[in-house]
Design a protein around this motif. Structure first.
Motif, PDB file in Angstrom:
ATOM      1  N   GLU A  81      20.389  24.821 -42.715  1.00 40.32           N
ATOM      2  CA  GLU A  81      19.100  25.478 -42.930  1.00 40.32           C
ATOM      3  C   GLU A  81      19.237  26.908 -43.433  1.00 40.32           C
ATOM      4  O   GLU A  81      18.576  27.314 -44.384  1.00 40.32           O
ATOM      5  N   HIS A  82      20.101  27.696 -42.798  1.00 39.25           N
ATOM      6  CA  HIS A  82      20.194  29.122 -43.122  1.00 39.25           C
ATOM      7  C   HIS A  82      21.167  29.446 -44.257  1.00 39.25           C
ATOM      8  O   HIS A  82      20.975  30.425 -44.967  1.00 39.25           O
ATOM      9  N   TYR A  83      22.222  28.663 -44.392  1.00 40.29           N
ATOM     10  CA  TYR A  83      23.261  29.012 -45.367  1.00 40.29           C
ATOM     11  C   TYR A  83      23.515  27.940 -46.424  1.00 40.29           C
ATOM     12  O   TYR A  83      24.339  28.134 -47.307  1.00 40.29           O
ATOM     13  N   GLY A  84      22.855  26.796 -46.323  1.00 39.27           N
ATOM     14  CA  GLY A  84      23.074  25.722 -47.279  1.00 39.27           C
ATOM     15  C   GLY A  84      24.457  25.110 -47.166  1.00 39.27           C
ATOM     16  O   GLY A  84      24.981  24.549 -48.115  1.00 39.27           O
ATOM     17  N   ILE A  85      25.056  25.191 -45.978  1.00 43.18           N
ATOM     18  CA  ILE A  85      26.406  24.687 -45.736  1.00 43.18           C
ATOM     19  C   ILE A  85      26.298  23.323 -45.055  1.00 43.18           C
ATOM     20  O   ILE A  85      25.553  23.158 -44.110  1.00 43.18           O
ATOM     21  N   THR A  86      27.077  22.369 -45.544  1.00 42.70           N
ATOM     22  CA  THR A  86      27.105  21.056 -44.923  1.00 42.70           C
ATOM     23  C   THR A  86      28.351  20.956 -44.058  1.00 42.70           C
ATOM     24  O   THR A  86      29.471  20.959 -44.576  1.00 42.70           O
ATOM     25  N   LEU A  87      28.159  20.916 -42.766  1.00 49.52           N
ATOM     26  CA  LEU A  87      29.261  20.716 -41.829  1.00 49.52           C
ATOM     27  C   LEU A  87      29.252  19.268 -41.395  1.00 49.52           C
ATOM     28  O   LEU A  87      28.206  18.707 -41.109  1.00 49.52           O
ATOM     29  N   ASP A  88      30.421  18.668 -41.351  1.00 49.10           N
ATOM     30  CA  ASP A  88      30.542  17.267 -40.968  1.00 49.10           C
ATOM     31  C   ASP A  88      31.276  17.193 -39.641  1.00 49.10           C
ATOM     32  O   ASP A  88      32.399  17.676 -39.520  1.00 49.10           O
ATOM     33  N   SER A  89      30.635  16.599 -38.654  1.00 48.89           N
ATOM     34  CA  SER A  89      31.244  16.536 -37.331  1.00 48.89           C
ATOM     35  C   SER A  89      32.466  15.617 -37.295  1.00 48.89           C
ATOM     36  O   SER A  89      33.253  15.674 -36.378  1.00 48.89           O
ATOM     37  N   THR A  90      32.653  14.786 -38.333  1.00 46.44           N
ATOM     38  CA  THR A  90      33.810  13.893 -38.321  1.00 46.44           C
ATOM     39  C   THR A  90      35.073  14.582 -38.816  1.00 46.44           C
ATOM     40  O   THR A  90      36.170  14.233 -38.408  1.00 46.44           O
ATOM     41  N   ASN A  91      34.964  15.578 -39.699  1.00 45.80           N
ATOM     42  CA  ASN A  91      36.181  16.230 -40.176  1.00 45.80           C
ATOM     43  C   ASN A  91      36.498  17.511 -39.417  1.00 45.80           C
ATOM     44  O   ASN A  91      37.507  18.138 -39.644  1.00 45.80           O
ATOM     45  N   LYS A  92      35.611  17.897 -38.516  1.00 47.35           N
ATOM     46  CA  LYS A  92      35.787  19.068 -37.677  1.00 47.35           C
ATOM     47  C   LYS A  92      36.106  20.277 -38.535  1.00 47.35           C
ATOM     48  O   LYS A  92      35.294  20.684 -39.331  1.00 47.35           O
ATOM     49  N   CYS A  93      37.270  20.884 -38.408  1.00 40.39           N
ATOM     50  CA  CYS A  93      37.577  22.109 -39.158  1.00 40.39           C
ATOM     51  C   CYS A  93      38.289  21.840 -40.473  1.00 40.39           C
ATOM     52  O   CYS A  93      38.596  22.764 -41.201  1.00 40.39           O
ATOM     53  N   GLY A  94      38.599  20.604 -40.760  1.00 42.85           N
ATOM     54  CA  GLY A  94      39.481  20.312 -41.885  1.00 42.85           C
ATOM     55  C   GLY A  94      38.859  20.434 -43.256  1.00 42.85           C
ATOM     56  O   GLY A  94      37.655  20.376 -43.439  1.00 42.85           O
ATOM     57  N   GLY A  95      39.731  20.610 -44.222  1.00 44.86           N
ATOM     58  CA  GLY A  95      39.320  20.618 -45.609  1.00 44.86           C
ATOM     59  C   GLY A  95      39.134  22.016 -46.171  1.00 44.86           C
ATOM     60  O   GLY A  95      38.843  22.961 -45.465  1.00 44.86           O
ATOM     61  N   THR A  96      39.335  22.116 -47.479  1.00 45.88           N
ATOM     62  CA  THR A  96      39.240  23.421 -48.123  1.00 45.88           C
ATOM     63  C   THR A  96      37.817  23.943 -48.131  1.00 45.88           C
ATOM     64  O   THR A  96      37.598  25.137 -48.095  1.00 45.88           O
ATOM     65  N   GLY A  97      36.824  23.067 -48.176  1.00 44.98           N
ATOM     66  CA  GLY A  97      35.435  23.521 -48.167  1.00 44.98           C
ATOM     67  C   GLY A  97      35.101  24.263 -46.887  1.00 44.98           C
ATOM     68  O   GLY A  97      34.473  25.319 -46.908  1.00 44.98           O
ATOM     69  N   ILE A  98      35.533  23.730 -45.768  1.00 43.33           N
ATOM     70  CA  ILE A  98      35.292  24.372 -44.471  1.00 43.33           C
ATOM     71  C   ILE A  98      36.094  25.656 -44.379  1.00 43.33           C
ATOM     72  O   ILE A  98      35.606  26.677 -43.900  1.00 43.33           O
ATOM     73  N   LEU A  99      37.328  25.638 -44.862  1.00 43.22           N
ATOM     74  CA  LEU A  99      38.158  26.851 -44.829  1.00 43.22           C
ATOM     75  C   LEU A  99      37.513  27.966 -45.646  1.00 43.22           C
ATOM     76  O   LEU A  99      37.391  29.104 -45.165  1.00 43.22           O
ATOM     77  N   ASP A 100      37.065  27.654 -46.842  1.00 45.48           N
ATOM     78  CA  ASP A 100      36.409  28.656 -47.680  1.00 45.48           C
ATOM     79  C   ASP A 100      35.133  29.181 -47.038  1.00 45.48           C
ATOM     80  O   ASP A 100      34.825  30.374 -47.095  1.00 45.48           O
ATOM     81  N   THR A 101      34.381  28.279 -46.421  1.00 42.56           N
ATOM     82  CA  THR A 101      33.154  28.675 -45.730  1.00 42.56           C
ATOM     83  C   THR A 101      33.472  29.639 -44.595  1.00 42.56           C
ATOM     84  O   THR A 101      32.825  30.682 -44.447  1.00 42.56           O
ATOM     85  N   CYS A 102      34.472  29.300 -43.800  1.00 47.28           N
ATOM     86  CA  CYS A 102      34.818  30.143 -42.648  1.00 47.28           C
ATOM     87  C   CYS A 102      35.388  31.493 -43.076  1.00 47.28           C
ATOM     88  O   CYS A 102      35.199  32.486 -42.393  1.00 47.28           O
ATOM     89  N   LYS A 103      36.083  31.538 -44.195  1.00 46.59           N
ATOM     90  CA  LYS A 103      36.623  32.816 -44.672  1.00 46.59           C
ATOM     91  C   LYS A 103      35.498  33.836 -44.890  1.00 46.59           C
ATOM     92  O   LYS A 103      35.671  35.007 -44.628  1.00 46.59           O
ATOM     93  N   ALA A 104      34.355  33.349 -45.323  1.00 44.20           N
ATOM     94  CA  ALA A 104      33.216  34.239 -45.533  1.00 44.20           C
ATOM     95  C   ALA A 104      32.670  34.798 -44.228  1.00 44.20           C
ATOM     96  O   ALA A 104      32.098  35.883 -44.211  1.00 44.20           O
ATOM     97  N   PHE A 105      32.906  34.111 -43.134  1.00 46.57           N
ATOM     98  CA  PHE A 105      32.369  34.542 -41.843  1.00 46.57           C
ATOM     99  C   PHE A 105      33.366  35.336 -41.002  1.00 46.57           C
ATOM    100  O   PHE A 105      32.963  36.149 -40.179  1.00 46.57           O
ATOM    101  N   ILE A 106      34.672  35.108 -41.188  1.00 41.91           N
ATOM    102  CA  ILE A 106      35.633  35.762 -40.289  1.00 41.91           C
ATOM    103  C   ILE A 106      36.631  36.673 -40.985  1.00 41.91           C
ATOM    104  O   ILE A 106      37.483  37.237 -40.329  1.00 41.91           O
ATOM    105  N   GLU A 107      36.529  36.846 -42.276  1.00 42.44           N
ATOM    106  CA  GLU A 107      37.450  37.792 -42.925  1.00 42.44           C
ATOM    107  C   GLU A 107      36.699  39.008 -43.411  1.00 42.44           C
ATOM    108  O   GLU A 107      35.554  39.036 -43.640  1.00 42.44           O
TER     109      GLU A 107
END
Length: 107
Positions: A81-107
């Motif tokens: 809703e707020h960021y247009g990010i699709t998180l999938d509960s089946t892949n948990k933290c995996g994948g480059t899409g999630i890594l790139d998304t998280c870099k924006a929040f924690i770096e």
């Protein structure tokens, strides 16, 4: 001799109504309540990304699929809703899409 309702029954009835009301309110908040706000969503996203970072040995270059924690329904919904990010509960933290998304929040 008149028949009257005993006071303990009245007290029990009032307590029963209060318990049903509290359970109903809790169910409403959990299943049908308003989505969490942007600040709460951002905070939850940062926390989840840090958990993923920790689960992957603090490596911010590649994350293994399944290394980390399920984002949960609240985070999945608010991230969409707020960021247009699709998180999938089946892949948990995996994948480059999630890594790139998280870099924006924690770096």
């Amino acid at each position: 001799m008149s028949k009257a309702i005993a006071i303990p029954y009245i007290i029990a009835l009032i307590l029963g109504i209060l318990v049903v009301a509290l359970v109903g309110y809790w169910l409403y908040r959990v299943y049908w309540g308003a989505p969490i706000g942007e600040q709460q969503c951002r905070s939850t996203m940062i926390s989840w990304c840090n958990s993923c970072k920790t689960a992957n040995g603090f490596d911010m270059t590649s994350w293994e699929v399944g290394s980390g924690y399920d984002p949960g329904t609240d985070l999945t919904n608010c991230a969409s809703e707020h960021y247009g990010i699709t998180l999938d509960s089946t892949n948990k933290c995996g994948g480059t899409g999630i890594l790139d998304t998280c870099k924006a929040f924690i770096e």
